[in-house]
Design an enzyme around this catalytic site. Sequence first.
Site, PDB file in Angstrom:
ATOM      1  N   GLY A 241      33.377 -23.458  78.164  1.00 44.35           N
ATOM      2  CA  GLY A 241      33.922 -23.538  76.818  1.00 44.35           C
ATOM      3  C   GLY A 241      33.413 -24.607  75.876  1.00 44.35           C
ATOM      4  O   GLY A 241      33.852 -24.637  74.725  1.00 44.35           O
TER       5      GLY A 241
ATOM      6  N   GLY B 143      30.414 -25.054  74.501  1.00 48.22           N
ATOM      7  CA  GLY B 143      29.270 -24.688  73.671  1.00 48.22           C
ATOM      8  C   GLY B 143      29.621 -24.505  72.204  1.00 48.22           C
ATOM      9  O   GLY B 143      30.758 -24.181  71.839  1.00 48.22           O
TER      10      GLY B 143
ATOM     11  N   CYS C 210      30.716 -20.940  71.570  1.00 46.96           N
ATOM     12  CA  CYS C 210      31.603 -20.406  72.607  1.00 46.96           C
ATOM     13  C   CYS C 210      33.049 -20.543  72.149  1.00 46.96           C
ATOM     14  O   CYS C 210      33.447 -21.590  71.638  1.00 46.96           O
ATOM     15  CB  CYS C 210      31.400 -21.167  73.919  1.00 46.96           C
ATOM     16  SG  CYS C 210      32.448 -20.575  75.265  1.00 46.96           S
TER      17      CYS C 210
END
Length: 347
Positions: A181, A183, A186
Amino acid sequence: MRIEEDLKLGFKDVLIRPKRSTLKSRSDVELERQFTFKHSGQSWSGVPIIAANMDTVGTFSMASALASFDILTAVHKHYSVEEWLAFVNSSSVDVLKHVMVSTGTSDADFEKTKQILALNPALNFVCIDVANGYSEHFVQFVAKAREAWPTKTICAGNVVTGEMCEELILSGADIVKVGIGPGSVCTTRVKTGVGYPQLSAVIECADAAHGLGGMIVSDGGCTTPGDVAKAFGGGADFVMLGGMLAGHEESGGRIVEENGEKFMLFYGMSSESAMKRHVGGVAEYRAAEGKTVKLPLRGPVENTARDILGGLRSACTYVGASRLKELTKRTTFIRVQEQENRIFNSL
């Protein structure tokens, strides 16, 4: 249900404390690392940064460009075997030894990867990538890959906790990919409520992996060269970058034009854009866990690569590390509530 009370930290929550140094110049810092991997037995030397296996980052063009900096590229899994053949035939061994072959975990993925690896013995890295590395099927696939390719260096993930790092290393992974998570494109954390602050994940997973002779790559969460330094300082052996390498000539994103200005699309690999492109759309039983952004064109990636490596060298000089290998031992993190003076950021 239970609650863990100790606070977990991301890169934005800390700074690295400076220390006395005998280094006279950033040019005195050696960024190249030398590794021998636990299961494959292969040795590798280079700068332990990896371009992410996203189809708007991990392209053949990116691999060719970053190889000149001794940086790895995890080439995305959506190239055909024929495209791989053309790339291998037109590339030197120096480029190919900086390439990771990415794969999913289906039977078709396995057969395709087997064909790609057979194209040239210089292809020594396999990156087995799924969003959720906690499934029993994934662990079994890693073991299957290790049995099939005993001399290939296998990178597998993603996970964020020590016990799964250990599980994957014991199943045959040489390098475990850490991050759920963090990114830039993301949205897993907001769609699912699942995740782990990246710096704490790196620290805890590095401790677990190194105890077994394995390694980790910090995947996601870096927005500046300083974050890359923090990841290495926290114990990461490698750092994987997506957003920091997106938007360049080599990135492979589709170019769009708005009001006379050109932009490149960059999206997460679980986004609606990615699923429409590769599997025909978002399946009715799932939600997209990524977003699409338009980035101003950033030119050749070499300028960004130099900026990242320059920042990393400078971080080493601030703590007296003459080699990147020493950065972890010389890192003391201090918790902070601010990172920078932002008064002119909007200008």
